[in-house]
Design an enzyme around this catalytic site. Structure first.
Site, PDB file in Angstrom:
ATOM      1  N   ASP A   1       1.331  -1.139   0.226  1.00  0.00           N
ATOM      2  CA  ASP A   1       0.181  -0.131  -0.047  1.00  0.00           C
ATOM      3  C   ASP A   1       0.822   0.815   0.492  1.00  0.00           C
ATOM      4  O   ASP A   1       2.474   1.359   0.322  1.00  0.00           O
ATOM      5  CB  ASP A   1      -1.154  -0.021   1.318  1.00  0.00           C
ATOM      6  CG  ASP A   1      -2.163   0.349   1.011  1.00  0.00           C
ATOM      7  OD1 ASP A   1      -2.413   1.581  -0.190  1.00  0.00           O
ATOM      8  OD2 ASP A   1      -2.672   0.453   1.887  1.00  0.00           O
TER       9      ASP A   1
ATOM     10  N   GLU B   1       2.984   6.137  -2.340  1.00  0.00           N
ATOM     11  CA  GLU B   1       2.579   8.089  -3.050  1.00  0.00           C
ATOM     12  C   GLU B   1       2.779   9.246  -2.349  1.00  0.00           C
ATOM     13  O   GLU B   1       3.261  10.542  -3.181  1.00  0.00           O
ATOM     14  CB  GLU B   1       1.118   8.344  -3.686  1.00  0.00           C
ATOM     15  CG  GLU B   1       0.642   7.184  -4.614  1.00  0.00           C
ATOM     16  CD  GLU B   1      -0.117   6.199  -3.176  1.00  0.00           C
ATOM     17  OE1 GLU B   1      -1.167   4.704  -4.343  1.00  0.00           O
ATOM     18  OE2 GLU B   1      -0.275   6.833  -1.647  1.00  0.00           O
TER      19      GLU B   1
ATOM     20  N   ASP C   1      -8.929   3.259  -3.221  1.00  0.00           N
ATOM     21  CA  ASP C   1      -9.631   4.243  -2.529  1.00  0.00           C
ATOM     22  C   ASP C   1     -11.515   4.286  -3.661  1.00  0.00           C
ATOM     23  O   ASP C   1     -11.517   5.541  -3.795  1.00  0.00           O
ATOM     24  CB  ASP C   1      -9.800   4.831  -1.668  1.00  0.00           C
ATOM     25  CG  ASP C   1      -8.305   4.476  -0.039  1.00  0.00           C
ATOM     26  OD1 ASP C   1      -8.604   3.060  -0.506  1.00  0.00           O
ATOM     27  OD2 ASP C   1      -7.613   5.031   0.240  1.00  0.00           O
TER      28      ASP C   1
END
Length: 777
Positions: free
Chosen positions: A416, A419, A482
C-alpha cells in the site's frame, strides 16, 4: 502546464524559442543530430549571441524512435534522470539525407525533419502519417523565475482520441484534459492518480512515452486544441515515438522498452477475502469468515490481513499484534491447511512507536532532511519516517523483515501507499527528490517483488500494489485504490483500469463493493459480477466486513455463481495471461484495442474485452438495465447461448445472475473441469467452446499448465460444411472435448464421438486421437 495566451500570444513571464532553420546535420551509423537556429541567419554575424537547439534521433528497438532535445547539454541532472529501460544499444536504422529533408527509419516507423523554414518534424508508419510537430511546437521555454522548461506539441488529427497516462479516473478519452504526472493519494474520484505513467496511445495507432520520472505536464488538446502537449522543467527533453500496425503492437513495443508484466501465479486469480480496514478482528473472526465461506460452498483462494494485524501507531513493525494473534505461526499453519494463500498489508513507512524506528534511524535507513535529521510527520502514522530505498543496506534490511513473515507462511504482500513521498528530503544516493517522487514506488515494489521471487521462486511472486510509475507493470498485481460504494465509483474504477491497461499494465483489480462506506446489497451483487470477471478479484472494505451473508442470502448465491464461473474459465484466463505477459498487453482490454477499426469503440468505457474473445459489460444501476455495444459479427451470450448480430447498440435487463457476457465469432474458449480452485490441471477434462466459426475462418486456443507452459493447443478450421480440428501438445490425446456453439447441427464426426449438449453439440476425440473432422448438416 500552459505557456501560451490564446493562439497568438505567449503568457506573461515566458519566452519560447522554437527551431526555425537547420544549420547543420551530423549523421552517424545509428543516429542523426540536427542543429537548428531559432531564427533565419541572414549573415555570419547572426551566429553571435544566439542559442541553438540540438535535436538527436535514434532507435533502441524496431518501430521505436527516440527524440532528445537539448538547450544546455552540460546541465547536471541528479538521478533518476530517466526510467530504467531494458534494451541495450541501438536498433538498425536507415538514414536518408538530401536537400529537402533528413530522415531516420526504424522498422516501418520513420521520423523526417524538413530543411525548409520553419523546421517540421513528422512521424510516419508504413508511409501513413502518425503525428508531428511544426511551427512553434517544439520549444525551449525561458521563465522569468529561472525555472526553464522544454515543451513538445504533437499534432492531433480530426477524430483522433488519446488514452492512457496511467490509472486515471477522469473521462476515458483524455482529449481536453490537463494531466500532471505526479503520484498522489487522491482516491478514485478526482483528477489525482496513484499510478501516473507518462505514456499515451491514440486511436491512430501509435504511442508517446516521455522518458522523465519527474513531473511531466500534459495538455491534451486543452491548450492548443489540435495538439497533444507535454513539458518538463529543465534544459532537455527526451521522448519515444512508438509505432506498430495495431495498438497491441504499440503496447508490445512499449513494454519491450519498459518491461513486460510478470505472469502472476495461478492461485492469485482466485477469490481474495480481507479483514477490511478498521474492523475489529482476531483469529476467531478470521476463522469464522473462512469457515463461513466453506460452509456456503464459496471457493476462497487467498485470505488477506489488512493494517491492524499490527498494533495501532506501530505501522510498520512487521510484528503480529499478540493481543489478538497470540499464535501467528500456528494460525497461519491452520489457514494454509485449508488450502489458502496468505497476504498481509504493509507500507514503506516506519512510525516512531515502531520497534524498528530507532534501528532504522541509527543505521540511516530513513529519508532525511537537509540538516541530517530524519524526515517525519504525523499524517497517517504518528512521527513516521520513510524507508530510503536508494540505500542498498536499507533494502536488505526491509527484505529481512518481510522475509521473516514469509518464513512464517505469508505468501504475498499488499504494498500500500508509496505516493505521499515528500520533495524536501535528502536521499542516500543523492537522488533529486523531485525526480524521485514518482519513481519511489518503483524501488519500493521492486524490493518486495524481488524478495518474493527469491523466497518463493519465479512465477510465485504476487503483490497487491496501489502506486506505480512507468515500468511498474513488471511487479503485478495492481489494484484501483480507495473507491466509494456507489455505482458512479464502480464506473470510475473501470475507467481507471482500462486506462492503466492502455499504459502497459497487464493485470488489475479493485475493491468489490467499494472501499468507503458500505454498499447496499444491490450494488454489492452487481460489483461481484464485475469483480469476478476482472483479472484479479478481492472482497475488501473500510469500516465493514465484505462477506456476502452480511448483505443477504442472494448475495451468497451470486458470489458462488460468479466465483465458480471464473474458476471454470481459468484455462482461458490463464492462457490469455501467459500471452499478456509475453506480448505486453492487458488481460482486461479497452474495446478500442480490439476493435480499433470500429469508430464506435473509441469512446466505450463501460464495457471491455476479457482477453480477445469475451466481451463484458458490467451493470451500473439498481434497475439491472444494461446498454452496451456489440461490434460487427456474430456474438453468442456465454451463459444463455443466445446468438445475436453485432454492429449495433443493445439495451437489456438482467437479474443478478446475468449480465452481457458475449463470445465473439471464431472464438475457441477452453473451460475447465474444476470450479473450486484456480490452480488445477487445466487440460484434464477441459471443454473447448467453439463459437460461430465462419466459413474460411479458424480459431485456436492454448491451454497452459499452472506454471505457464503450453500443454494443449487446439485449432479449428472451417471450409464449407467441414470443420477440421487439430490438437498438439503433451495433453493432445488426453481427456478433452469440443463443444460447438452457434454452429449448424452436426451430420457426422470422423475419429470422434458426438452427443447432444444443452448448449450445442459435444464432440469427444476417440481414444488416443488428436485430430478429427466434423461434417455439418
Amino acid at each position: 502546464m500552459k505557456f501560451t495566451d490564446g493562439y497568438w500570444m505567449t503568457r506573461k513571464g515566458y519566452q519560447l524559442f522554437s527551431p526555425y532553420e537547420i544549420h547543420d546535420v551530423n549523421k552517424g551509423t545509428d543516429k542523426i543530430t540536427v542543429y537548428a537556429t531559432f531564427r533565419h541567419l541572414e549573415n555570419r554575424g547572426n551566429t553571435l549571441n544566439e542559442g541553438l537547439m540540438t535535436m538527436e534521433f535514434s532507435s533502441p528497438l524496431p518501430d521505436v524512435i527516440k527524440a532528445k532535445f537539448y538547450h544546455h547539454k552540460g546541465t547536471v541532472r541528479q538521478g533518476p534522470s530517466s526510467f530504467d529501460l531494458l534494451p541495450q544499444g541501438q536498433s538498425p536504422v536507415v538514414i536518408e539525407d538530401n536537400d529537402e529533408f533528413v530522415s531516420l527509419t526504424s522498422g516501418h516507423t520513420t521520423v523526417t525533419i524538413t530543411k525548409q523554414n520553419p523546421v517540421k518534424i513528422s512521424y510516419t508508419h508504413k508511409g501513413k502519417k502518425l503525428t508531428g510537430s511544426g511551427t512553434r511546437s517544439t520549444a525551449y521555454v525561458k521563465a522569468e523565475d529561472g525555472r526553464h522548461h522544454f515543451r513538445e506539441q504533437l499534432s492531433l488529427a480530426v477524430g483522433e482520441t488519446v488514452y492512457g497516462l496511467g490509472e486515471r479516473f477522469t473521462p476515458f478519452v483524455k482529449n481536453g484534459q490537463t494531466v500532471d504526472i505526479w503520484n498522489e493519494d487522491g482516491g478514485t474520484a478526482s483528477e489525482q492518480a496513484y499510478k501516473n505513467i507518462p505514456f499515451y496511445v491514440t486511436n491512430r495507432g501509435y504511442g508517446v512515452f516521455v522518458n522523465h520520472p519527474e513531473l511531466v505536464s500534459f495538455e491534451v488538446g486543452s491548450e492548443i486544441v489540435s495538439k497533444a502537449q507535454f513539458s518538463v522543467q529543465g534544459e532537455s527533453l527526451e521522448y519515444f515515438l512508438i509505432g506498430g500496425d495495431t495498438l497491441k503492437d504499440v503496447l508490445s513495443n512499449y513494454t519491450s522498452l519498459t518491461g513486460k508484466p510478470a505472469l502472476p501465479p495461478a492461485w492469485s486469480y482466485g477469490l481474495w477475502l480481507t479483514t477490511s480496514f478498521t474492523t475489529n478482528y482476531d483469529e476467531a473472526t478470521v476463522t469464522s469468515f473462512v469457515e463461513g465461506m466453506a460452509e456456503r460452498d464459496l471457493p476462497l483462494a487467498v485470505f488477506h490481513f489488512d493494517c491492524f494485524w499490527m498494533k495501532e501507531y506501530e505501522w510498520c513493525n512487521f510484528e503480529w499484534d499478540e493481543r489478538v494473534f497470540p499464535d501467528p505461526v500456528g494460525m497461519l499453519s491452520r489457514l494454509k491447511a485449508k488450502g489458502l494463500h496468505i497476504c498481509v498489508w504493509i507500507n514503506p513507512y516506519i512510525a516512531q512507536r515502531s520497534s524498528l524506528f530507532d534501528e532504522a534511524m541509527a543505521n540511516g535507513y530513513l529519508l532525511k532532511r537537509a540538516d541530517g535529521s530524519v524526515w517525519q510527520w504525523d499524517l497517517w502514522q504518528y512521527g513516521m519516517g520513510i524507508v530510503d530505498f536508494t540505500n542498498p543496506a536499507a533494502c536488505q534490511w526491509f527484505k529481512d523483515k518481510l522475509g521473516a513473515l514469509l518464513d512464517m507462511g505469508v505468501d504475498s504482500f499488499k504494498t500500500d501507499f508509496g505516493e505521499r513521498i515528500p520533495t524536501d528530503v535528502v536521499y542516500h544516493d543523492g537522488s533529486d527528490p523531485q525526480q524521485m517522487h514518482n519513481y519511489y514506488t518503483q524501488l519500493y515494489n521492486k524490493v518486495v517483488f524481488e524478495l518474493l521471487e527469491e523466497k518463493r521462486g519465479k512465477g510465485e511472486a504476487a503483490l497487491f500494489a496501489r502506486s506505480a510509475t512507468a515500468g511498474g507493470q513488471q511487479f503485478p498485481v495492481h489494484w484501483g485504490g480507495d473507491c466509494e460504494a456507489t455505482y458512479e465509483s464502480m464506473a470510475e474504477s473501470l475507467r481507471g483500469g482500462l486506462s492503466l491497461g492502455l499504459s502497459g499494465f497487464g493485470y488489475w483489480s479493485h475493491d468489490i463493493g467499494g472501499f468507503e462506506q458500505s454498499s447496499p446489497p444491490d450494488l454489492y451483487k452487481r460489483w461481484v459480477q464485475f469483480g469476478l470477471l476482472s483479472s484479479h478479484s478481492r472482497l475488501h472494505g473500510s469500516t465493514s466486513y465484505r462477506v456476502p451473508w452480511l448483505y443477504d442470502e442472494e448475495a451468497v448465491d451470486v458470489l458462488r455463481f460468479f466465483t465458480k464461473l471464473k474458476l471454470s474459465l481459468m484455462p482461458y484466463l490463464f492462457g490469455k495471461s501467459v500471452e499478456s505477459s509475453a506480448v505486453g498487453i492487458p488481460l482486461m482490454r479497452a474495446m478500442v484495442m480490439e476493435f480499433g477499426e470500429d469508430p464506435t469503440s473509441d469512446y466505450l468505457d463501460r464495457q471491455y474485452m476479457l482477453g480477445d474473445n469475451l466481451l463484458v459489460a458490467p451493470i451500473f444501476n439498481p434497475e439491472g438495465e444494461s446498454t452496451y455495444y456489440l461490434p460487427r459479427g456474430t456474438w453468442t451470450h456465454f451463459l444463455t447461448g443466445e446468438q445475436v448480430q453485432g454492429g449495433a447498440w443493445r439495451t437489456e435487463t438482467y437479474d443478478y445472475f446475468g449480465l452481457p457476457l458475449f463470445a465473439k465469432e471464431n472464438s475457441l474458449i477452453p473451460v475447465g473441469s474444476e470450479e473450486d480452485r484456480p490452480d488445477y490441471d487445466y487440460a484434464n477434462g477441459a471443454t473447448l467452446h467453439l463459437f460461430a466459426l465462419q466459413d474460411g475462418a479458424s480459431a485456436s486456443a492454448v491451454i497452459p499448465t499452472v506454471q505457464g507452459q503450453p500443454q494443449l493447443t487446439v485449432t479449428a478450421t472451417r471450409a464449407g460444411g467441414t470443420i477440421t480440428i487439430a490438437a498438439k501438445g503433451a495433453a493432445a490425446d488426453g481427456n478433452w472435448s469440443l463443444l460447438l456453439r452457434g454452429i449448424a447441427s452436426v451430420a457426422g464426426v470422423d475419429n470422434g464421438q458426438a452427443s447432444v449438449h444443452a448448449q450445442g453439440t459435444l464432440v469427444k476425440p476417440s481414444a488416443g486421437g488428436t485430430s478429427f473432422t466434423i461434417q455439418l448438416a
